[in-house]
Design a protein around this motif. Structure first.
Motif, PDB file in Angstrom:
ATOM      1  N   TRP A  74      -2.367  10.401  -6.509  1.00  0.00           N
ATOM      2  CA  TRP A  74      -1.081   9.949  -6.333  1.00  0.00           C
ATOM      3  C   TRP A  74      -0.183  10.467  -7.569  1.00  0.00           C
ATOM      4  CZ3 TRP A  74      -0.481   6.520  -2.237  1.00  0.00           C
ATOM      5  CH2 TRP A  74       0.685   6.082  -2.022  1.00  0.00           C
TER       6      TRP A  74
ATOM      7  N   TRP B 278       1.000  -1.175  -0.060  1.00  0.00           N
ATOM      8  CA  TRP B 278      -0.001  -0.182   0.120  1.00  0.00           C
ATOM      9  C   TRP B 278       0.786   1.348  -0.126  1.00  0.00           C
ATOM     10  CZ3 TRP B 278      -2.083   2.506   5.100  1.00  0.00           C
ATOM     11  CH2 TRP B 278      -2.662   3.334   4.705  1.00  0.00           C
TER      12      TRP B 278
ATOM     13  N   PRO C  94      -3.229  -0.016  -5.073  1.00  0.00           N
ATOM     14  CA  PRO C  94      -3.811   0.910  -5.374  1.00  0.00           C
ATOM     15  C   PRO C  94      -4.589   1.488  -4.098  1.00  0.00           C
ATOM     16  CG  PRO C  94      -4.033  -0.262  -7.161  1.00  0.00           C
ATOM     17  CD  PRO C  94      -3.544  -1.099  -6.211  1.00  0.00           C
ATOM     18  N   PHE C  95      -4.783   2.944  -3.863  1.00  0.00           N
ATOM     19  CA  PHE C  95      -5.417   3.318  -2.597  1.00  0.00           C
ATOM     20  C   PHE C  95      -6.744   3.276  -2.936  1.00  0.00           C
ATOM     21  CE2 PHE C  95      -6.585   6.206   0.629  1.00  0.00           C
ATOM     22  CZ  PHE C  95      -5.337   6.232   1.331  1.00  0.00           C
ATOM     23  N   ASN C  96      -7.386   2.983  -4.057  1.00  0.00           N
ATOM     24  CA  ASN C  96      -9.089   2.568  -4.076  1.00  0.00           C
ATOM     25  C   ASN C  96      -9.075   0.897  -4.071  1.00  0.00           C
ATOM     26  OD1 ASN C  96      -7.731   2.239  -6.334  1.00  0.00           O
ATOM     27  ND2 ASN C  96      -9.370   3.274  -7.651  1.00  0.00           N
ATOM     28  N   ASP C  97      -8.052   0.202  -3.709  1.00  0.00           N
ATOM     29  CA  ASP C  97      -8.187  -1.170  -3.567  1.00  0.00           C
ATOM     30  C   ASP C  97      -9.248  -1.637  -2.566  1.00  0.00           C
ATOM     31  OD1 ASP C  97      -6.624  -3.929  -4.371  1.00  0.00           O
ATOM     32  OD2 ASP C  97      -7.418  -3.955  -2.259  1.00  0.00           O
TER      33      ASP C  97
ATOM     34  N   LYS D 183       1.938  10.714 -10.601  1.00  0.00           N
ATOM     35  CA  LYS D 183       2.245   9.670 -11.819  1.00  0.00           C
ATOM     36  C   LYS D 183       3.609   9.417 -11.848  1.00  0.00           C
ATOM     37  CE  LYS D 183      -2.272   9.791 -12.138  1.00  0.00           C
ATOM     38  NZ  LYS D 183      -3.182   8.513 -11.234  1.00  0.00           N
TER      39      LYS D 183
ATOM     40  N   HIS E 223       2.518   1.777  -3.285  1.00  0.00           N
ATOM     41  CA  HIS E 223       1.677   1.804  -4.275  1.00  0.00           C
ATOM     42  C   HIS E 223       1.464   0.934  -5.322  1.00  0.00           C
ATOM     43  CE1 HIS E 223      -0.488   4.790  -7.590  1.00  0.00           C
ATOM     44  NE2 HIS E 223      -1.497   4.291  -6.456  1.00  0.00           N
TER      45      HIS E 223
ATOM     46  N   VAL F 104       0.330  13.057  -0.917  1.00  0.00           N
ATOM     47  CA  VAL F 104      -0.790  12.243  -0.448  1.00  0.00           C
ATOM     48  C   VAL F 104      -0.672  12.129   1.124  1.00  0.00           C
ATOM     49  CG1 VAL F 104      -1.617   9.611  -0.543  1.00  0.00           C
ATOM     50  CG2 VAL F 104      -0.712  10.846  -2.683  1.00  0.00           C
TER      51      VAL F 104
ATOM     52  N   VAL G  26     -11.642   6.845  -1.272  1.00  0.00           N
ATOM     53  CA  VAL G  26     -10.478   6.083  -1.389  1.00  0.00           C
ATOM     54  C   VAL G  26     -10.032   6.360  -3.185  1.00  0.00           C
ATOM     55  CG1 VAL G  26     -10.603   4.526   0.016  1.00  0.00           C
ATOM     56  CG2 VAL G  26     -11.636   4.218  -2.194  1.00  0.00           C
ATOM     57  N   ALA G  27     -10.983   6.941  -3.812  1.00  0.00           N
ATOM     58  CA  ALA G  27     -10.839   7.233  -5.300  1.00  0.00           C
ATOM     59  C   ALA G  27     -10.252   8.493  -5.432  1.00  0.00           C
ATOM     60  CB  ALA G  27     -12.346   7.056  -6.323  1.00  0.00           C
TER      61      ALA G  27
ATOM     62  N   GLU H  50      -6.431   8.277  -4.649  1.00  0.00           N
ATOM     63  CA  GLU H  50      -5.957   7.496  -5.572  1.00  0.00           C
ATOM     64  C   GLU H  50      -5.459   8.402  -6.790  1.00  0.00           C
ATOM     65  OE1 GLU H  50      -3.968   4.678  -8.097  1.00  0.00           O
ATOM     66  OE2 GLU H  50      -4.304   4.683  -5.915  1.00  0.00           O
TER      67      GLU H  50
END
Length: 439
Positions: free
Chosen positions: A437, A233, A239-242, A439, A236, A408, A430-431, A434
């Motif tokens: 984050w 986590w 993903p933060f929206n996992d 790139k 990354h 973040v 969470v989306a 994410e």
């Protein structure tokens, strides 16, 4: 030859670094004889000066100078303390230039790895590195290691996996400390049924509002999914929206969004200052406050802190007792930005158990060196913290937000979790993180 000198005073120059501190010189009187034989390994650099940058106030400067006094008197190495409100920001800008401090106390291991990878840090000596595994927890060393090379030494540690409670209130009510989170839910429901809110909480912290909430999610990630997923986590790779991250938010929600669980209700959490949020535990208005060891300084003068006192802590229990003891920590590292022998001498001394004992007695924090005898930790909260840090069953993991990219960890994680506690859906929260984050 071992000799004694009369230590009259040590002088630590307080250098203003744009932080509004008063410039001047702090003189700390001694009056005691010092056995300089203990400092023979650091001799040969007389008349030199080493700058040390750390987040300190004026009292800390006095205490730090006292802890370094004998070393400076015996070695004739002057240590200039450079206070800064933004050590990490300053070091990021100056590393690799003449403006960089010789040494800096850094709280973000991610920054250490970035600067080390860029060739802007000086690793400790090979002799020190070879002995480091005997003196520090393996997990603490790993956060300052890049491609097999240790680049900074653990300096001070803090345990975050603690819950504040009142032992006297527990005794009167006949409650016992929960050993798992299943026990915790049962106890919380029992307290609520008795007409009291089990939890206090507050996340307001000025521009850093929300950070106590990130600690809640980090605790959940470590307990629900284990250290491997926690590491993925942070990197990354997850993903933060996992769904696993969403599950951690919902797990926190089961505590903080359950009706009747939080004093003054869930809407009070975001605007309540974290510094005052736990104080109602003393008056019995709530029973629990999840906060790190440093919170002991927020209680009123005269508060008895200890296992039989007005207030104390217990370890935030695991979800599954068979999976070890997950412990979230934060801490400081002493990093070098100059390759000079006197700098190495100061860094090595400040990483020693000898300095650690002085550091502890000066009230500057919990030193990371594990060779300091447990009986020297007279503060009961610090003693329990050290026992957790040294427990072979403990699985130590650094505060995740301190390891994530700044945009973040000190940005959207704070702001979005504040929106979440105020009603924003987990999926949206969470989306949004994410999407932020880098790139």
């Amino acid at each position: 030859m071992r000799k004694k000198i009369a230590a009259v005073f040590a002088t630590v120059a307080l250098v203003t670094a744009g932080c509004g501190a008063d410039s001047g010189t702090v003189n700390v009187s001694s009056g005691s004889d010092v056995d300089c034989g203990a400092f023979e390994a650091y001799l040969g650099h007389e008349g030199t000066t080493v700058t040390l940058m750390r987040t300190v106030n004026n009292l800390d400067v006095v205490n730090l100078s006292a802890a370094l006094r004998d070393f400076s008197d015996c070695t004739s190495i002057k240590v200039q303390t450079v206070p800064s409100k933004d050590v990490e920001g300053t070091v990021t800008k100056t590393a690799g230039t003449k403006e960089a401090p010789d040494l800096a106390v850094i709280s973000q291991p991610g920054l250490i790895k970035d600067l080390a990878s860029a060739g802007k840090m000086t690793p400790p000596s090979k002799e020190f590195t070879d002995n480091a595994p005997q003196n520090y927890a393996k997990d603490m060393l790993s956060y300052a290691t890049v491609n097999g090379t240790l680049f900074a030494v653990p300096f001070a540690s803090s345990v975050k996996s603690l819950v504040w409670y009142s032992p006297s209130a527990f005794a009167r009510a006949g409650y016992t400390v929960p050993q798992t989170w299943a026990d915790f839910y049962v106890l919380a429901d029992r307290i609520r049924a008795a007409g009291v809110n089990p939890w206090c909480d507050g996340w307001e912290s000025g521009g850093a509002t929300g950070w106590p909430g990130t600690d809640w999610v980090e605790e959940a990630m470590l307990r629900l999914h284990g250290p491997e997923v926690y590491d993925q986590w942070i990197a990354h790779q997850l993903p933060f929206n996992d769904p696993k991250v969403a599950a951690a938010f919902d797990w926190v929600g089961r505590v903080l969004k359950t009706p009747g669980y939080v004093l003054n209700g869930t809407p009070s959490i975001a605007p309540t200052g974290f510094g005052v949020a736990g104080l109602p535990v003393l008056s019995g208005k709530c029973y629990f406050y999840r906060m790190a060891a440093f919170y002991s300084s927020f209680f009123p003068r005269g508060t008895k802190i200890g296992p039989d006192g007005d207030i104390f802590v217990f370890y935030n229990p695991p979800v599954d007792a068979g999976r070890g003891k997950p412990v979230e920590i934060s801490g400081d590292y002493l990093a070098a930005f100059a390759d000079r022998p006197e700098v190495a001498a100061v860094q090595t001394f400040m990483a020693s158990a000898d300095f650690g004992s002085k550091f502890l007695k000066s009230g500057l924090g919990i030193p990371s060196n594990n060779k300091i005898p447990l009986e020297e930790f007279t503060n009961p909260v610090e003693k329990l913290s050290v026992q957790l840090l040294r427990d072979q069953n403990s699985v130590l993991r650094f505060d995740a937000s301190d390891l994530m990219p700044g945009a973040v960890g000190a940005g959207t994680f704070w702001s979005e979790i504040t929106k979440w506690i105020n009603g924003q859906p987990t999926a949206t929260t969470v989306a949004n993180v994410e999407a932020s984050w880098p790139k």
